[in-house]
Design a protein around this motif. Structure first.
Motif, PDB file in Angstrom:
ATOM      1  N   ILE A 187      -9.302 -22.969  10.278  1.00 45.40           N
ATOM      2  CA  ILE A 187      -8.763 -22.486   9.011  1.00 45.40           C
ATOM      3  C   ILE A 187      -8.340 -23.690   8.178  1.00 45.40           C
ATOM      4  O   ILE A 187      -7.736 -24.638   8.683  1.00 45.40           O
ATOM      5  CB  ILE A 187      -7.583 -21.523   9.247  1.00 45.40           C
ATOM      6  N   TYR A 188      -8.663 -23.633   6.896  1.00 53.03           N
ATOM      7  CA  TYR A 188      -8.479 -24.764   5.983  1.00 53.03           C
ATOM      8  C   TYR A 188      -7.410 -24.405   4.957  1.00 53.03           C
ATOM      9  O   TYR A 188      -7.592 -23.474   4.170  1.00 53.03           O
ATOM     10  CB  TYR A 188      -9.830 -25.050   5.316  1.00 53.03           C
ATOM     11  N   ASN A 189      -6.310 -25.152   4.955  1.00 52.66           N
ATOM     12  CA  ASN A 189      -5.219 -24.901   4.013  1.00 52.66           C
ATOM     13  C   ASN A 189      -5.122 -26.034   2.999  1.00 52.66           C
ATOM     14  O   ASN A 189      -4.743 -27.153   3.336  1.00 52.66           O
ATOM     15  CB  ASN A 189      -3.884 -24.762   4.748  1.00 52.66           C
ATOM     16  N   VAL A 190      -5.497 -25.758   1.754  1.00 52.98           N
ATOM     17  CA  VAL A 190      -5.436 -26.768   0.693  1.00 52.98           C
ATOM     18  C   VAL A 190      -4.973 -26.087  -0.598  1.00 52.98           C
ATOM     19  O   VAL A 190      -5.761 -25.758  -1.484  1.00 52.98           O
ATOM     20  CB  VAL A 190      -6.796 -27.492   0.530  1.00 52.98           C
ATOM     21  N   PRO A 191      -3.658 -25.871  -0.733  1.00 53.92           N
ATOM     22  CA  PRO A 191      -3.132 -25.123  -1.879  1.00 53.92           C
ATOM     23  C   PRO A 191      -3.490 -25.722  -3.231  1.00 53.92           C
ATOM     24  O   PRO A 191      -3.573 -24.988  -4.229  1.00 53.92           O
ATOM     25  CB  PRO A 191      -1.612 -25.164  -1.654  1.00 53.92           C
ATOM     26  N   SER A 192      -3.709 -27.049  -3.297  1.00 57.34           N
ATOM     27  CA  SER A 192      -4.048 -27.666  -4.576  1.00 57.34           C
ATOM     28  C   SER A 192      -5.369 -27.142  -5.125  1.00 57.34           C
ATOM     29  O   SER A 192      -5.610 -27.183  -6.335  1.00 57.34           O
ATOM     30  CB  SER A 192      -4.125 -29.190  -4.433  1.00 57.34           C
ATOM     31  N   ARG A 193      -6.232 -26.615  -4.265  1.00 56.88           N
ATOM     32  CA  ARG A 193      -7.513 -26.059  -4.705  1.00 56.88           C
ATOM     33  C   ARG A 193      -7.497 -24.529  -4.752  1.00 56.88           C
ATOM     34  O   ARG A 193      -8.149 -23.926  -5.599  1.00 56.88           O
ATOM     35  CB  ARG A 193      -8.641 -26.539  -3.794  1.00 56.88           C
TER      36      ARG A 193
ATOM     37  N   CYS B  87      -3.481 -29.646   4.706  1.00 56.47           N
ATOM     38  CA  CYS B  87      -3.344 -30.618   3.616  1.00 56.47           C
ATOM     39  C   CYS B  87      -1.954 -30.631   2.995  1.00 56.47           C
ATOM     40  O   CYS B  87      -1.732 -31.354   2.017  1.00 56.47           O
ATOM     41  CB  CYS B  87      -4.371 -30.319   2.528  1.00 56.47           C
ATOM     42  N   VAL B  88      -1.023 -29.846   3.530  1.00 51.82           N
ATOM     43  CA  VAL B  88       0.307 -29.766   2.926  1.00 51.82           C
ATOM     44  C   VAL B  88       1.155 -30.987   3.248  1.00 51.82           C
ATOM     45  O   VAL B  88       1.971 -31.424   2.440  1.00 51.82           O
ATOM     46  CB  VAL B  88       1.017 -28.465   3.360  1.00 51.82           C
ATOM     47  N   GLY B  89       0.966 -31.577   4.432  1.00 50.16           N
ATOM     48  CA  GLY B  89       1.753 -32.753   4.789  1.00 50.16           C
ATOM     49  C   GLY B  89       2.129 -32.762   6.254  1.00 50.16           C
ATOM     50  O   GLY B  89       1.900 -31.790   6.990  1.00 50.16           O
ATOM     51  N   ASN B  90       2.725 -33.861   6.682  1.00 46.98           N
ATOM     52  CA  ASN B  90       2.962 -34.053   8.111  1.00 46.98           C
ATOM     53  C   ASN B  90       4.094 -33.211   8.675  1.00 46.98           C
ATOM     54  O   ASN B  90       4.134 -32.978   9.888  1.00 46.98           O
ATOM     55  CB  ASN B  90       3.190 -35.532   8.399  1.00 46.98           C
ATOM     56  N   ASP B  91       5.025 -32.770   7.843  1.00 46.82           N
ATOM     57  CA  ASP B  91       6.042 -31.843   8.357  1.00 46.82           C
ATOM     58  C   ASP B  91       5.391 -30.545   8.801  1.00 46.82           C
ATOM     59  O   ASP B  91       5.733 -29.980   9.855  1.00 46.82           O
ATOM     60  CB  ASP B  91       7.102 -31.565   7.289  1.00 46.82           C
ATOM     61  N   ARG B  92       4.437 -30.063   8.011  1.00 49.65           N
ATOM     62  CA  ARG B  92       3.717 -28.841   8.379  1.00 49.65           C
ATOM     63  C   ARG B  92       2.849 -29.090   9.618  1.00 49.65           C
ATOM     64  O   ARG B  92       2.753 -28.230  10.502  1.00 49.65           O
ATOM     65  CB  ARG B  92       2.856 -28.374   7.210  1.00 49.65           C
ATOM     66  N   VAL B  93       2.207 -30.253   9.660  1.00 51.68           N
ATOM     67  CA  VAL B  93       1.399 -30.607  10.833  1.00 51.68           C
ATOM     68  C   VAL B  93       2.239 -30.511  12.095  1.00 51.68           C
ATOM     69  O   VAL B  93       1.839 -29.892  13.096  1.00 51.68           O
ATOM     70  CB  VAL B  93       0.802 -32.029  10.680  1.00 51.68           C
TER      71      VAL B  93
END
Length: 359
Positions: free
Chosen positions: A187-193, A218-224
Motif C-alpha cells: 500500500i502506497y501512502n503519499v498524501p501530497s499526490r 511518504c509521511v515521514g519517519n515518525d509514521r514509519v
C-alpha cells in the motif's frame, strides 16, 4: 482412414472399422484430468520462476520505481527500457515498480500498462521482482488491473488510496480489502499526490490480511516507526529520508527514484550499514531531482546521461537550461562512474527535447 480421422472418431460414441461398419462404444471414458480430484498439469517454467510469497516481498531492501522511456512518437522505447532494467539488476536492485508515478503509469492506457508489466516479467522475472502499479481511484479499475497484472505474472501489486474523489476511512478499508485477496500487496501512502492521508487505523485494520506485504510511506519517519514497532513492514517513499528510515526507524528499505540514476550508491546506502557521509554525498542530487514534481527531474537527467531519448509525454516538460547545467556539475562532483550509462553527460539544448501531446 487418416490418423486425424481415426483419432477424432475414437473419442466419439461410435468407432468405425476399416470396412465402414461400426459398433457402439458403451464404455467411453472422459479424460483423466476431468475425473481425478486436484489433478493439475505440471507448471510451466515461467510460472515456477515467477511464483513468490509475501515473505519474499517483505525482505526487499532496494526497489527502484523504474522510468518508462519513449520513442519520438510517444510509444514505449522497449530497447531503452530493457537497458534501464538491466542496469538496475547489475547494480543490486532487488525489484522494480512498473508503471508507478515515476514510470508515468498515470499517462498510460491500461493496455499499455499491463503489457509493460507482462514484458518485464517475461524478460526479467527470474532475476528481479516485478511489482505492478495496478492501483486506481476506482475500485472496479483496481480490481480488474490487479487481476490482469497477476495473470501476466507480476510478483506483487502496488496500491494507492483513491485520489481526487477520496472516500471515508471505512471506504479506504473496503477498497483495499477488495484487492488484497489477489496476491502480495504494497500500500502506497503519499498524501501530497492523493490529497488524503492513509492513517494508521486503516493500515492496522488491513494488516490482518496475510497478503499485505507492507507500506510505502511518504509521511515521514515518525509514521514509519509507528508501523515498524508494530511489526508492519515499511519502505521509505522519500529518498531524502531513506537512510535514517532504514537505519534508525526500522524500515526494511526504500522504493527509490534516485536509484534510476545511481543504483550502486543506493544499494550501498541500503545494505552497507549507517553511512551518513554517503547519504550527504548524494543529498544534493536528491534535492535536485525533486525541485519540480517527480518525474520531471529524473526524465531530464536520464536524457542528459544519454540512456533515454529526450522525449516527454505531456504534461511533463524538461527542467530549464540553468537546472540542466547544475546537473552536469552534480555528475562531475559525485563521479560519472556512479551514474547509469556510458556516455558523457550533456547539458542539451531546449530544441533537443521532444514534447508529445498525443500518444
Amino acid at each position: 482412414m487418416s490418423a486425424f480421422k481415426s483419432f477424432t472418431l475414437r473419442h466419439s460414441a461410435f468407432q468405425f472399422r476399416a470396412d465402414g461398419s461400426s459398433r457402439r462404444n458403451a464404455k467411453w471414458r472422459s479424460p483423466r484430468a476431468a475425473i481425478i480430484p486436484s489433478f493439475h498439469l505440471p507448471m510451466r517454467s515461467f510460472e515456477v520462476k515467477n511464483r513468490t510469497s509475501v515473505e519474499d516481498i517483505k525482505a526487499l531492501r532496494l526497489i527502484t520505481a523504474i522510468k518508462t522511456p519513449y520513442l519520438p512518437d510517444g510509444r514505449f522505447d522497449i530497447e531503452a527500457y530493457d537497458s534501464l532494467v538491466n542496469m538496475q539488476i547489475e547494480n543490486g536492485a532487488e525489484a522494480v515498480i512498473v508503471g508507478g508515478t515515476t514510470g508515468e503509469g498515470q499517462l498510460m492506457s491500461w493496455d499499455e500498462h499491463i503489457m509493460l508489466i507482462g514484458h518485464t516479467v517475461n524478460c526479467f522475472g527470474g532475476l528481479i521482482k516485478v511489482i505492478g502499479n495496478t492501483g486506481s481511484n476506482s475500485t472496479k479499475e483496481a480490481i480488474h488491473a490487479t487481476e490482469q497484472g497477476f495473470a501476466v505474472g507480476m510478483h506483487a501489486a502496488l496500491h494507492i488510496n483513491p485520489y481526487y474523489g477520496k472516500t471515508s476511512l471505512e471506504g479506504l478499508v473496503s477498497h483495499f480489502d477488495s484487492v488484497l485477496p489477489m496476491g502480495p500487496t504494497i500500500i502506497y501512502n503519499v498524501p501530497s499526490r492523493t490529497g488524503q492521508d492513509i492513517p494508521p487505523r486503516v493500515i492496522h485494520t488491513v494488516a490482518e490480511s496475510a497478503n499485505l506485504a507492507g507500506v510505502k510511506e511518504c509521511v515521514g519517519n515518525d509514521r514509519v516507526e509507528n508501523y515498524t514497532k508494530n511489526g508492519i513492514v515499511v519502505w521509505s517513499g522519500n529518498d531524502d529520508e531513506c537512510h535514517d528510515s532504514r537505519w534508525s526507524h526500522g524500515a526494511v528499505g526504500v522504493i527509490s527514484v534516485t536509484s534510476n540514476l545511481v543504483p550502486g550508491l543506493m544499494h550501498e546506502l541500503m545494505f552497507g550499514g549507517k553511512n551518513p557521509s554517503l547519504n550527504a554525498k548524494i543529498m544534493p542530487l536528491i534535492k535536485w531531482l525533486f525541485q519540480e514534481p517527480n518525474p520531471i527531474g529524473l526524465n531530464t537527467a536520464l536524457a542528459q546521461l544519454g540512456v533515454v531519448r529526450p522525449v516527454f509525454r505531456l504534461p511533463y516538460v524538461p527542467l530549464p537550461l540553468a537546472k540542466r547545467v547544475e546537473f552536469v556539475k552534480l555528475v562531475k562532483e559525485i563521479g560519472r562512474e556512479n551514474f547509469v550509462g556510458k556516455r558523457d553527460v550533456q547539458v542539451l539544448d531546449d530544441d533537443d527535447f521532444i514534447l508529445v501531446g498525443r500518444y
